[in-house]
Design an enzyme around this catalytic site. Structure first.
Site, PDB file in Angstrom:
ATOM      1  N   ALA A  64       0.849  -1.183   0.000  1.00  0.00           N
ATOM      2  CA  ALA A  64       0.000   0.000   0.000  1.00  0.00           C
ATOM      3  C   ALA A  64       0.891   1.241   0.000  1.00  0.00           C
ATOM      4  CB  ALA A  64      -0.920   0.000   1.208  1.00  0.00           C
ATOM      5  N   GLY A 109       0.098  -5.002   1.064  1.00  0.00           N
ATOM      6  CA  GLY A 109      -1.115  -5.107   0.276  1.00  0.00           C
ATOM      7  C   GLY A 109      -0.963  -5.963  -0.960  1.00  0.00           C
ATOM      8  N   GLU A 112      -1.386  -9.443   0.203  1.00  0.00           N
ATOM      9  CA  GLU A 112      -2.806  -9.601   0.510  1.00  0.00           C
ATOM     10  C   GLU A 112      -3.638  -9.732  -0.764  1.00  0.00           C
ATOM     11  OE1 GLU A 112      -3.382  -7.202   4.670  1.00  0.00           O
ATOM     12  OE2 GLU A 112      -2.590  -6.062   2.974  1.00  0.00           O
ATOM     13  N   GLU A 132       4.182  -4.876   7.914  1.00  0.00           N
ATOM     14  CA  GLU A 132       3.443  -3.808   8.580  1.00  0.00           C
ATOM     15  C   GLU A 132       3.907  -3.505  10.005  1.00  0.00           C
ATOM     16  OE1 GLU A 132       0.744  -5.217   5.264  1.00  0.00           O
ATOM     17  OE2 GLU A 132       2.044  -6.180   6.743  1.00  0.00           O
TER      18      GLU A 132
END
Length: 259
Positions: A64, A109, A112, A132
């Site tokens: 992200a 992300g 994910e 993260e």
């Protein structure tokens, strides 16, 4: 759509590309919105298998967009997480089967996103991780939930707690991906697999996806009921009549008509 490309190929295969190579295909709100729009365009009447990949040679999706996230408030963070979760869940439950062609970094992300696909193939240059906690946050787009389900809670917790990246061979060994290919062969191999999936009865393939996904959410008795219902529904399709008649008559079946 500037950051997401959707291209339909022959044989019922479509390719969705995250197209932000200058930022290693990082996910910001606009990219996620465009991904959502692209998924809404997938028509099971014509698309029988969807490939998802990233533009360029370096990254599938590197994560992200931290520059966008760093000043978010608690409420804004929750809203961004919900945006990502809603779209990734839409991908995970998309009627047609999905294959991730992971051509480089799949971090945060990006990992994910890959885990939201049905099948994951990667290049030998791919790198996976959920970094993260090193940034003071948790995964926000389903990473804690899907990783534990895919590779088991112990291994998932190790990777989540340490923020350690893993390369393609380890990702294969723990079951995060199903195959590793030389980078230059990845898309050809992915398209070969997608073509094989697309060549089978589409209604039956979609029913298999639903049976697995829905069955994993309930106990075994309820899961078997899910399968029974979907199994029975296939006997209303022209594809079942065609294929079984061809088998009994020892001939090649007519092309599947998706119904």
């Amino acid at each position: 759509m500037a950051f997401v490309k959707l291209e339909e190929k022959a044989g019922g295969v479509a390719v969705l590309t995250i197209n932000r190579p200058e930022a290693l295909n990082a996910l910001n709100g606009e990219v996620i919105s465009q991904l959502n729009e692209a998924l809404d365009r997938i028509d099971p009447a014509s698309v029988r298998c969807l490939i998802i990949t990233g533009a360029g040679q370096k990254a599938f999706v590197a994560g992200a967009d931290i520059a966008q996230m760093r000043d978010l408030t608690k409420a804004e963070g929750e809203a961004f997480g919900k945006q990502g979760n809603d779209v990734f869940r839409k991908l995970e439950t998309l009627a047609v089967p999905t294959v991730a062609a992971i051509n480089g970094f799949a971090l945060g992300g990006g990992c994910e996103l890959a885990m939201s696909c049905d099948i994951r193939l990667c290049a030998d240059t791919a790198v996976f991780g959920q970094p993260e906690v090193g940034l003071g946050i948790t995964p926000g787009f389903g990473g804690t939930q899907r990783m534990a389900r895919l590779i088991g809670p112990g291994k998932a917790k190790e990777l989540l707690y340490t923020a350690r990246n893993i390369k393609a061979p380890e990702a294969l060994s723990v079951g995060l991906v199903q195959a590793v290919y030389p980078a230059e062969a990845l898309m050809a191999e992915t398209e070969k697999l997608a073509g094989r999936i697309a060549g089978n009865a589409p209604v039956a393939v979609r029913a298999c996806k639903r049976a697995v996904n829905d069955g994993l959410e309930v106990d075994m008795d309820a899961a078997l009921l899910v399968e029974e219902k979907l199994f029975g529904s296939c006997f209303e399709t022209a594809d079942q009549k065609n294929a079984m008649a061809a088998f009994v008559e020892k001939r090649k079946p007519d092309p599947f008509i998706n119904g």
